[in-house]
Scaffold this active site. Structure first.
Site, PDB file in Angstrom:
ATOM      1  N   ARG A  37       0.816  -1.217   0.000  1.00  0.00           N
ATOM      2  CA  ARG A  37       0.000   0.000   0.000  1.00  0.00           C
ATOM      3  C   ARG A  37       0.850   1.267   0.000  1.00  0.00           C
ATOM      4  NH1 ARG A  37      -2.279  -3.625  -1.142  1.00  0.00           N
ATOM      5  NH2 ARG A  37      -4.248  -4.501  -0.451  1.00  0.00           N
ATOM      6  N   SER A  88     -11.596  -0.860   2.569  1.00  0.00           N
ATOM      7  CA  SER A  88     -10.801  -1.185   3.751  1.00  0.00           C
ATOM      8  C   SER A  88     -10.170   0.082   4.304  1.00  0.00           C
ATOM      9  CB  SER A  88      -9.710  -2.200   3.393  1.00  0.00           C
ATOM     10  OG  SER A  88     -10.286  -3.397   2.933  1.00  0.00           O
ATOM     11  N   GLU A 148      -5.704   3.693   5.718  1.00  0.00           N
ATOM     12  CA  GLU A 148      -5.392   3.707   4.287  1.00  0.00           C
ATOM     13  C   GLU A 148      -5.802   5.010   3.599  1.00  0.00           C
ATOM     14  OE1 GLU A 148      -6.172   0.602   1.556  1.00  0.00           O
ATOM     15  OE2 GLU A 148      -5.800  -1.005   2.991  1.00  0.00           O
TER      16      GLU A 148
END
Length: 343
Positions: free
Chosen positions: A162, A232, A328
């Protein structure tokens, strides 16, 4: 100070009702380049948005939002690979469907990831055993500092879990214009996750993998059109093998996936679920009842509701497991991107 009435509610998948001072929809690469350069060189505050699926707005944005709507896919091939050059504004899931309709495999595990192609390299999107870095060939971007179009090969993008160079040294000085993908003609299915394990490697098709993943995502994850969310919300934390072994002793059943011989990736959703946080609310923001990794807007959540809820979850996980979760989505305030802790 309140921004002008350019609503951003339909430009972010959390459906948070904030506005910006000016909104420019760009439909061509030339327009994207000229718009961003003009704003940058005149030292005006601006934010580039694609699908708005990875942002939390916490205030009216006191600047210009450049919404990327550029389209176009170029195809090429050789004996071993299909090569795609994809405009930044193309919808990611639509691209996955397009490749499958052309009998081009390799993106099926990344089905139903929200957002645009231009956003995909920034956080190296991934799901069900596949990450963008595995199929990326190159990323083209506008360097705002000198106005040049540059192209980085995948191995120059500093991809990791990520993360990428676009969240690091190129943050705030690069605007992604297109992405190159390289898909092997000799397809090998990635079916090591959950229900995918039921398939036989020699018999399964890419369409079957695609359909299975779409079914899983539609079952587990809320539709942003019904419940606003950014997918998410927390990264799966990576810990040392020694830390994982200690956690197993104290928390039997803890879910972890081997990264290498020294590292294990923990399932953040499991940690949140077992901490009893499903359904936890702050204002109209809540931890989703079915998927603990997702924070949702129950109707009228503010960005502050979402960030305060996120911090409550992070604090509870730290207290219970000694593990620090990381958000995130990008947190966008009145003056631009900021840290979750600053809200």
């Amino acid at each position: 100070m309140s921004a002008a009435p350019y609503s951003l509610k339909s430009y972010n998948t959390f459906n948070i009702d904030h506005s910006c001072a000016e909104l420019i929809n760009v439909k061509s690469k030339a327009e994207l380049i000229s718009t961003c350069l003009e704003l940058y060189r005149s030292e005006q505050r601006f934010l580039v948005l694609g699908g708005g699926s990875n942002v939390v707005l916490t205030d009216d944005y006191l600047g210009t939002v450049v919404h990327v709507e550029t389209k176009g896919i170029e195809f090429a091939e050789d004996d071993e690979y299909h090569y795609l050059g994809v405009a930044a504004g193309e919808n990611w899931h639509d691209l996955v469907e397009t490749t499958l309709s052309m009998s081009i495999s390799g993106l099926e595990n990344l089905a139903l990831i929200p957002g645009t192609v231009g956003a995909a390299p920034i956080q190296n999107i991934g799901a069900y055993g596949v990450e963008l870095m595995q199929v990326c060939d190159w990323v083209e971007y506008l360097d705002l500092r000198n106005g040049e179009l540059k192209r980085l090969a995948a191995n120059e993008c500093k991809f990791s879990y990520r993360d990428s160079i676009f969240k690091g040294e190129l943050l705030s000085c690069a605007v992604i214009t297109s992405v190159g993908l390289k898909l092997r003609k000799r397809w090998e299915p990635v079916i090591s996750y959950g229900p995918l394990r039921a398939f036989e490697k020699e018999a399964v098709t890419a369409k079957q993998v695609f359909d299975c993943i779409c079914n899983m995502r539609n079952t587990k994850l809320p539709n942003p059109a019904v419940l606003g969310n950014a997918g998410s919300f927390f990264k799966n934390p990576i810990v040392s093998r020694a830390v994982f072994d200690s956690l197993v002793e104290n928390h039997p059943g803890i879910v972890g996936f081997t990264v290498d011989e020294d590292s294990v990736k923990l399932a953040a959703g499991w940690l949140i679920d077992k901490a009893g946080l499903k359904g936890l609310k702050v204002g109209d923001a809540a931890v989703h009842e079915q998927q603990a990794l997702v924070l949702v807007n129950l109707g009228y959540a503010t960005g502050e509701d979402v960030t305060h809820l996120a911090k409550k979850v992070i604090g509870a996980i730290t207290d219970l497991y000694g593990i620090d979760l990381e958000a995130e989505p990008r947190i966008i305030g009145a003056n631009g991107e900021k840290e979750l802790e600053d809200d």
